[in-house]
Design an enzyme around this catalytic site. Structure first.
Site, PDB file in Angstrom:
ATOM      1  CB  SER A  43      17.777  -3.136   1.785  1.00  0.00           C
ATOM      2  OG  SER A  43      17.766  -4.373   1.593  1.00  0.00           O
TER       3      SER A  43
ATOM      4  CG  ASP B  98      10.872  -1.404   3.836  1.00  0.00           C
ATOM      5  OD1 ASP B  98       9.797  -1.492   4.600  1.00  0.00           O
ATOM      6  OD2 ASP B  98      11.081  -2.272   3.014  1.00  0.00           O
TER       7      ASP B  98
ATOM      8  CB  THR C  41      -0.935  -0.136   1.453  1.00  0.00           C
ATOM      9  OG1 THR C  41      -0.139  -0.267   2.344  1.00  0.00           O
ATOM     10  CG2 THR C  41      -2.123  -1.020   1.203  1.00  0.00           C
TER      11      THR C  41
ATOM     12  N   GLY D 133      17.522  -9.823   4.050  1.00  0.00           N
ATOM     13  CA  GLY D 133      16.627 -10.398   2.908  1.00  0.00           C
ATOM     14  C   GLY D 133      15.396 -10.974   3.440  1.00  0.00           C
TER      15      GLY D 133
HETATM   16  C1  GLA Z   1       9.194  -4.010   0.673  1.00  0.00           C
HETATM   17  C2  GLA Z   1       9.079  -2.524   0.192  1.00  0.00           C
HETATM   18  C3  GLA Z   1       8.093  -1.626   0.926  1.00  0.00           C
HETATM   19  C4  GLA Z   1       6.671  -1.855   0.781  1.00  0.00           C
HETATM   20  C5  GLA Z   1       6.731  -3.740   1.145  1.00  0.00           C
HETATM   21  C6  GLA Z   1       5.318  -4.278   0.856  1.00  0.00           C
HETATM   22  O1  GLA Z   1       9.515  -4.261   1.976  1.00  0.00           O
HETATM   23  O2  GLA Z   1      10.553  -2.151   0.363  1.00  0.00           O
HETATM   24  O3  GLA Z   1       8.198  -0.548   0.310  1.00  0.00           O
HETATM   25  O4  GLA Z   1       6.216  -2.080  -0.457  1.00  0.00           O
HETATM   26  O5  GLA Z   1       8.016  -4.256   0.348  1.00  0.00           O
HETATM   27  O6  GLA Z   1       4.256  -3.436   1.702  1.00  0.00           O
END
Ligand code: GLA
Length: 348
Positions: free
Chosen positions: A113, A157, A20, A107
């Site tokens: 990351s 993130d 989202t 990962g």
């Molecule tokens: C990864 C991406 C995030 C987000 C999630 C799924 O973690 O880095 O930006 O899109 O997937 O919600």
């Protein structure tokens, strides 16, 4: 200016709100104490030397001319991308000697990351004697991930790793045009979030994630909204018969996932008994499986297995998907028994 510095950043647990974030939608996250640590010193020889204790690998590049690394060295791109982004802001060093350590697994769907990027920006800022506000750290890290590492991840993130306070609170994030502050919410009493490794590989650079992003953009254009986060249920129903079925499935996941996050936020902020939280996690997983199609057989199997264990309220894939982590919401009393019966390693 100091000659040495050290900094750290924690990962995040995506509680609810899958894919989202880059759709301008809603996400619930929780902090994890697992973190990445970056420590080191300046050098005068025009070289950047980097050692990852977790991977047992080292890389060395020329400070003036480095490009993104490939193959087994790609882990270093999250560091080098942050170095390049900071150089553009005038934070420049002749050379660096750096060690990366910490207990955040790589990962595994816990934003390792982004945490490395955030720890790197904090480390470089400390070494240069400057302070950078958390939202700016997040912007720098996302640019480094997107532009240097070539991973088209969204804002979730970097923002979580740069801004979530340690502790027990969960947080609600709104990536819509409202640009709200992070809202801390009380974690439901007597319950714990556990994260398991499904064993299937998760690699955001592999192309599936990027494909979902462009499908979401195409779906938003087809429905006539800037981002799917702005699509209402009414507008979805009015147009859905004219839309390519694959794009409609992607849009349906985002529309309903936002609704699920909104519901759970309401439950938490109004202290309504959290009776149905687990069901919403389960529905989120089914939506990822059927409509967003970013699950994997290993994750589906693990979710089904966990849901059958006593004291497990709900489970779902967490993070980018296509392999990686599974989250379970469980009663405190069953943490040990669920960990034992899960049949896969527990990460959190
Ligand atoms: C990864 C991406 C995030 C987000 C999630 C799924 O973690 O880095 O930006 O899109 O997937 O919600």
């Amino acid at each position: 200016m100091p000659s040495r510095a050290a900094a750290a950043a924690s990962g995040r647990i995506e509680v609810l709100g899958n894919h989202t974030d880059y759709n301008g939608g809603l996400v619930l996250v929780a902090p994890t104490p697992l973190r990445v640590e970056v420590a080191g010193e300046r050098s005068d020889d025009g070289r950047i030397r980097l050692h990852s204790e977790r991977l047992g690998r080292s890389v060395e590049v020329e400070r003036e001319t480095f490009d993104p690394l490939t193959g087994e060295d790609t882990w270093a791109n999250y560091f080098l991308g942050a170095v390049e982004a900071m150089e553009q802001l005038g934070v420049v060093f002749s050379g660096l000697d750096v060690r990366i350590s910490g207990d955040l697994p790589l990962g595994a769907g816990l934003a390792s990351s982004a945490a490395l990027g955030v720890a790197t920006v904090r480390f470089l800022a400390a070494l240069h004697g400057v302070e950078i506000a958390p939202r700016d750290v997040a912007t720098i890290v996302q640019a480094a991930e997107n532009d240097f590492a070539g991973v088209p991840c969204g804002p979730l993130d970097p923002l979580s790793c740069a801004s979530l306070p340690d502790g027990a609170s969960w947080a609600f994030l709104d990536f819509g045009p409202r640009e709200t502050e992070i809202e801390l919410l009380p974690a439901p009493a007597g319950l714990r979030l556990l994260v398991f490794d499904s064993g299937a590989r998760h690699d955001l650079a592999a192309g599936d994630y990027a494909r979902r992003r462009s499908e979401c953009e195409a779906a938003a254009a087809a429905f006539g909204v800037a981002k799917l986060g702005a699509l209402t249920l009414g507008a979805f129903e009015q147009k859905v018969t004219e839309i390519d079925p694959l794009l409609a499935r992607r849009a349906w996941h985002i529309v309903t996932e936002n609704a699920r996050v909104g519901f759970v936020r309401g439950v938490l902020r109004n202290a309504i008994p959290p009776a149905m939280l687990g069901e919403y996690l389960g529905l989120s997983h089914l939506s990822s499986l059927d409509y967003f199609e970013n699950s994997s057989p290993e994750q589906d199997h693990l979710v089904e297995h966990l849901m059958l264990l006593p004291g497990v309220l709900g489970a779902r894939l967490t993070g980018g998907g296509f392999g990686g982590a599974v989250l379970a919401l469980v009663e405190e009393a069953v943490v040990d028994s669920v960990t034992e019966k899960a049949e896969v390693p527990r990460i959190v």
